[in-house]
Structure formats: C-alpha cells, structure tokens
Design a protein around this motif. Sequence first.
Motif, short mmCIF file in Angstrom:
data_model
loop_
_atom_site.label_atom_id
_atom_site.label_comp_id
_atom_site.label_asym_id
_atom_site.label_seq_id
_atom_site.Cartn_x
_atom_site.Cartn_y
_atom_site.Cartn_z
N ASP A 38 -29.40 20.84 -35.51
CA ASP A 38 -28.50 20.17 -36.44
C ASP A 38 -27.21 20.96 -36.66
O ASP A 38 -26.13 20.39 -36.72
N VAL A 39 -27.34 22.27 -36.79
CA VAL A 39 -26.16 23.12 -36.99
C VAL A 39 -25.25 23.06 -35.76
O VAL A 39 -24.03 22.93 -35.89
N GLU A 40 -25.85 23.13 -34.58
CA GLU A 40 -25.05 23.03 -33.36
C GLU A 40 -24.32 21.69 -33.29
O GLU A 40 -23.15 21.62 -32.92
N ALA A 41 -25.01 20.60 -33.65
CA ALA A 41 -24.40 19.27 -33.61
C ALA A 41 -23.25 19.18 -34.61
O ALA A 41 -22.18 18.63 -34.30
N LYS A 42 -23.46 19.75 -35.80
CA LYS A 42 -22.41 19.73 -36.83
C LYS A 42 -21.17 20.47 -36.35
O LYS A 42 -20.04 19.98 -36.50
N PHE A 43 -21.36 21.64 -35.76
CA PHE A 43 -20.21 22.42 -35.31
C PHE A 43 -19.57 21.83 -34.06
O PHE A 43 -18.36 21.94 -33.88
N ASP A 48 -14.93 19.02 -31.98
CA ASP A 48 -14.33 17.83 -31.36
C ASP A 48 -13.18 17.30 -32.22
O ASP A 48 -12.13 16.91 -31.69
N VAL A 49 -13.38 17.28 -33.53
CA VAL A 49 -12.32 16.83 -34.44
C VAL A 49 -11.11 17.75 -34.32
O VAL A 49 -9.96 17.29 -34.24
N LEU A 50 -11.36 19.04 -34.26
CA LEU A 50 -10.28 20.02 -34.13
C LEU A 50 -9.55 19.85 -32.79
O LEU A 50 -8.33 19.94 -32.73
N ALA A 51 -10.30 19.58 -31.73
CA ALA A 51 -9.69 19.38 -30.41
C ALA A 51 -8.80 18.13 -30.41
O ALA A 51 -7.69 18.15 -29.85
N LYS A 52 -9.27 17.06 -31.03
CA LYS A 52 -8.45 15.84 -31.11
C LYS A 52 -7.18 16.10 -31.91
O LYS A 52 -6.09 15.64 -31.55
N ARG A 53 -7.33 16.83 -33.00
CA ARG A 53 -6.18 17.17 -33.83
C ARG A 53 -5.19 18.03 -33.03
O ARG A 53 -3.98 17.81 -33.09
N GLN A 104 -11.73 30.42 -37.16
CA GLN A 104 -12.46 30.19 -38.41
C GLN A 104 -13.72 29.37 -38.14
O GLN A 104 -14.79 29.68 -38.66
N LEU A 105 -13.60 28.36 -37.29
CA LEU A 105 -14.75 27.54 -36.95
C LEU A 105 -15.80 28.37 -36.21
O LEU A 105 -17.00 28.27 -36.50
N GLN A 106 -15.36 29.23 -35.31
CA GLN A 106 -16.30 30.09 -34.58
C GLN A 106 -17.01 31.06 -35.53
O GLN A 106 -18.22 31.28 -35.42
#
Length: 168
Positions: A38-43, A48-53, A104-106
């Motif tokens: 679940d944690v891997e899926a959340k991150f 993906d959101v960050l990449a699109k942004r 920060q995400l990492q």
Amino acid sequence: MKNVIVLLAFVLLASCQQEKIGYVDNVKLMDEYQQKIDVEAKFKERADVLAKRRDSISQAFQMEAQAFQTKAQSMSQSKAQEEYAAMQQKGQMIGQQLQQQDQQLQIEGQTEMDSIVSSVKKEIKAYGKANGYSYILGGGDGGSVLYGTEANDLTDEIVKILNDKYKK
C-alpha cells in the motif's frame, strides 16, 4: 558403576536444551506484506502526479521560451540578452523546485519504508519470543540463510500475522 555413568550421561543429555531455529525469507515477506504494498502504491501515485506536474510545467516553460525567441528577434540585442538571462534564471528556479519536490517525496517514502522494516523486525522478535525460538534468521536475496528446511521457514506465518494486524 556402568549404570551410574549411563544415568549421568542421560541426565546431562536431557538437561541440554536444543536451540529452536527458524528463518524468514525477507524478500518474500516484504513482497507479500500489504502495508508495504500500500505504501509503495501511494508513493507511486504521488510520483506520477509529480511527473505530470513536471511535464506540464516544462511544456509551459518551453512554450514561453519559444514565444520569447520569436519576440527577441524584434528586440535590441542588449534587451534580448537581458530577457534571455531572466528566462534562464526562471528555468533554473523551476528545475530546482521540481528537484526539491522529488527529493522530498523520496525522503518521505524512505522514512515510511524504514518504519515498516522496523515494525516487521519487532513483530518477528515478538513471534520468536512467544514461540520459543532461540534464533530467527533472515533469508532470501542477500540473507544469511543459504539452506533451510521448509519446516523451519516462518515466512508465511509472519506475513499472515503482519497482514492480519495491518487490517485491524
């Protein structure tokens, strides 16, 4: 006299406790632990959101740069160089901001994974104490168990305990 020696040897053998040893396949355990999944899926979703942004910001900046190139042809050379320097600075700032967000995400992802690993270790330790194990070794890729009988493999039991606790 022989009987005393045999009896003494028997008592000594009976008093020696045999160590109870098991092992856990670390890779399989983590691959099947639902909280980790679940944690891997959340991150991954956040990445993906960050990449699109990042892509949309890059496209907007490229369009702005192309518009500047067209506009620069009608400017004086000094004014064009001044605005070009400002565009470069803006591009660097955008790049730094995106890089900081990635970092920060990492960091957040690594912190959560470290927490999961810590809780898994605690659960394995508690399982070992509760079930009378002297040792529970780590196996799998990079583990210390090169061979172990399936009877000593505690992986499925530990995964079940962890997943049951995670559901609660």
